[in-house]
Scaffold this active site. Structure first.
Site, PDB file in Angstrom:
ATOM      1  N   THR A 318       0.831  -1.205   0.000  1.00  0.00           N
ATOM      2  CA  THR A 318       0.000   0.000   0.000  1.00  0.00           C
ATOM      3  C   THR A 318       0.865   1.252   0.000  1.00  0.00           C
ATOM      4  O   THR A 318       0.516   2.257  -0.633  1.00  0.00           O
ATOM      5  CB  THR A 318      -0.946   0.034   1.218  1.00  0.00           C
ATOM      6  OG1 THR A 318      -0.196  -0.194   2.419  1.00  0.00           O
ATOM      7  CG2 THR A 318      -2.014  -1.036   1.100  1.00  0.00           C
ATOM      8  N   GLY A 319       1.995   1.197   0.699  1.00  0.00           N
ATOM      9  CA  GLY A 319       2.935   2.335   0.667  1.00  0.00           C
ATOM     10  C   GLY A 319       3.491   2.535  -0.727  1.00  0.00           C
ATOM     11  O   GLY A 319       3.610   3.672  -1.209  1.00  0.00           O
ATOM     12  N   LEU A 320       3.837   1.450  -1.390  1.00  0.00           N
ATOM     13  CA  LEU A 320       4.333   1.527  -2.759  1.00  0.00           C
ATOM     14  C   LEU A 320       3.271   2.082  -3.686  1.00  0.00           C
ATOM     15  O   LEU A 320       3.548   2.879  -4.579  1.00  0.00           O
ATOM     16  CB  LEU A 320       4.760   0.123  -3.224  1.00  0.00           C
ATOM     17  CG  LEU A 320       5.525   0.010  -4.549  1.00  0.00           C
ATOM     18  CD1 LEU A 320       6.842   0.742  -4.466  1.00  0.00           C
ATOM     19  CD2 LEU A 320       5.755  -1.447  -4.904  1.00  0.00           C
ATOM     20  N   TRP A 321       2.018   1.660  -3.472  1.00  0.00           N
ATOM     21  CA  TRP A 321       0.904   2.165  -4.290  1.00  0.00           C
ATOM     22  C   TRP A 321       0.763   3.676  -4.118  1.00  0.00           C
ATOM     23  O   TRP A 321       0.595   4.410  -5.083  1.00  0.00           O
ATOM     24  CB  TRP A 321      -0.382   1.471  -3.868  1.00  0.00           C
ATOM     25  CG  TRP A 321      -1.576   1.880  -4.703  1.00  0.00           C
ATOM     26  CD1 TRP A 321      -2.007   1.302  -5.848  1.00  0.00           C
ATOM     27  CD2 TRP A 321      -2.473   2.963  -4.437  1.00  0.00           C
ATOM     28  NE1 TRP A 321      -3.134   1.943  -6.322  1.00  0.00           N
ATOM     29  CE2 TRP A 321      -3.431   2.975  -5.468  1.00  0.00           C
ATOM     30  CE3 TRP A 321      -2.556   3.926  -3.435  1.00  0.00           C
ATOM     31  CZ2 TRP A 321      -4.460   3.917  -5.524  1.00  0.00           C
ATOM     32  CZ3 TRP A 321      -3.574   4.853  -3.486  1.00  0.00           C
ATOM     33  CH2 TRP A 321      -4.513   4.837  -4.517  1.00  0.00           C
ATOM     34  N   HIS A 322       0.808   4.158  -2.881  1.00  0.00           N
ATOM     35  CA  HIS A 322       0.677   5.590  -2.643  1.00  0.00           C
ATOM     36  C   HIS A 322       1.843   6.366  -3.246  1.00  0.00           C
ATOM     37  O   HIS A 322       1.663   7.483  -3.736  1.00  0.00           O
ATOM     38  CB  HIS A 322       0.596   5.891  -1.147  1.00  0.00           C
ATOM     39  CG  HIS A 322      -0.774   5.737  -0.580  1.00  0.00           C
ATOM     40  ND1 HIS A 322      -1.256   4.537  -0.076  1.00  0.00           N
ATOM     41  CD2 HIS A 322      -1.790   6.619  -0.454  1.00  0.00           C
ATOM     42  CE1 HIS A 322      -2.497   4.715   0.344  1.00  0.00           C
ATOM     43  NE2 HIS A 322      -2.856   5.939   0.124  1.00  0.00           N
TER      44      HIS A 322
END
Length: 322
Positions: A318-322
């Site tokens: 999710t951090g990578l997505w953001h």
């Protein structure tokens, strides 16, 4: 085209609403589909081909999975699912992370690789997650495969939630795609919600963002502690009001057209723990990763060590997505 732009507010939205409500009910999905494609193609018409490919790709995958399962050919159904997931992630990875990967390779290993001259297609994360969750749900028999290409394409391209979510699962809108009943009450609530989101975006996020940019431009050696804290708070609020404002506008627009999207933010900065913040911030993304990544990895069913590993994987993604 942004929801807060004059083109959208004074031309695109009024014209779309007028044509939509003057059209017979059986043509309304088609009207929404055409409007959504125009909306998407407004800024970068070339990338509409990627969206159309993803739509047809997973429409066919859904039909094939359904066909093979009815014929008790589960192995072939699983192969189609893998093709769908790998295909979707490959497209997303190429456009979203190619230059990110090249930059890090250059930094770590002192390479001199040139960055690719590609722009990130608007909304690619959202419609990729939506089509991918559709094929997974068809495989898990949570939904039946959609036979009508127009209805499926409307679901994928629906312009209200295309730019910044919320991420809409097919099963949450499948009934609305075929049998929605628009009414004055929902429409008026949608207008109110849209105006609230527009206020958040234009009056709060944009102005707080200007203040943040001004503070960020000050050299570090000239910045006081108080000013640094003000800058951090401005950045925090600007992200929230920008993102939640777009979600409010999307939910409001959905109601104007007879759709009921799930909430995406629930006052996350009032959270008392990281876990609570996780549940309140970008709710549709968190629930997507929980359902399609965390639980399939084992969730919290395989001991504390495995639970921590699963959580770290989800937080990293999710951090990578953001």
């Amino acid at each position: 085209m942004l929801f807060s732009s004059q083109v959208f507010l004074y031309f695109f939205l009024p014209i779309t609403l007028i044509i939509y409500y003057l059209s017979p009910r059986k043509f309304r999905n088609f009207i929404l589909l055409v409007a959504s494609l125009v909306f998407y193609a407004w800024g970068e018409p070339v990338y509409i081909l990627i969206m159309l490919f993803s739509t047809v790709f997973d429409y066919v995958n859904g039909l094939l999975i359904d066909k093979f399962q009815k014929e008790n050919k589960n192995r072939y159904a699983k192969i189609v699912l893998i093709v769908s997931v790998v295909g979707n992630l490959s497209i997303l990875g190429f456009f979203k992370y190619s230059n990110f990967l090249i930059t890090n390779l250059n930094s770590l290993f002192h390479f001199d690789l040139s960055l690719l001259s590609i722009a990130l297609p608007i909304g690619i994360s959202f419609y990729t997650f939506q089509t991918m969750s559709y094929t997974i749900d068809v495989y898990k028999k949570n939904v039946e495969a959609q036979k009508n290409l127009i209805s499926f394409a409307t679901y994928v391209t629906l312009f209200p939630q295309l730019i910044a979510g919320p991420i809409v699962k097919y099963r949450d809108v499948r009934e609305s795609l075929e049998n929605r009943k628009e009414n004055i009450s929902d429409f008026s609530e949608g207008v109110k919600r849209f105006i609230l989101g527009l206020f958040k975006k234009v009056m709060l996020a944009n102005n707080i963002g200007f203040l943040w940019e001004s503070i960020n431009a000050i050299p570090n050696q000239e910045m006081s502690v108080i000013l640094a804290w003000i800058g951090a708070i401005c950045f925090t609020l600007q992200i929230y009001y920008d993102f939640s404002g777009y979600s409010d506008m999307a939910i409001g627009l959905g109601k104007m057209f007879g759709f009921h999207f799930l909430e995406n933010f629930n006052f996350p900065y009032l959270s008392k723990s990281i876990t609570e913040f996780w549940r309140r911030w970008h709710i549709s993304l968190g629930s997507w990763f929980k359902e399609y990544v965390y639980i399939p990895l084992g969730g919290n069913r395989k001991g504390m060590k495995r639970t921590i590993i699963n959580l770290l994987i989800v937080w990293f993604l999710t951090g990578l997505w953001h």
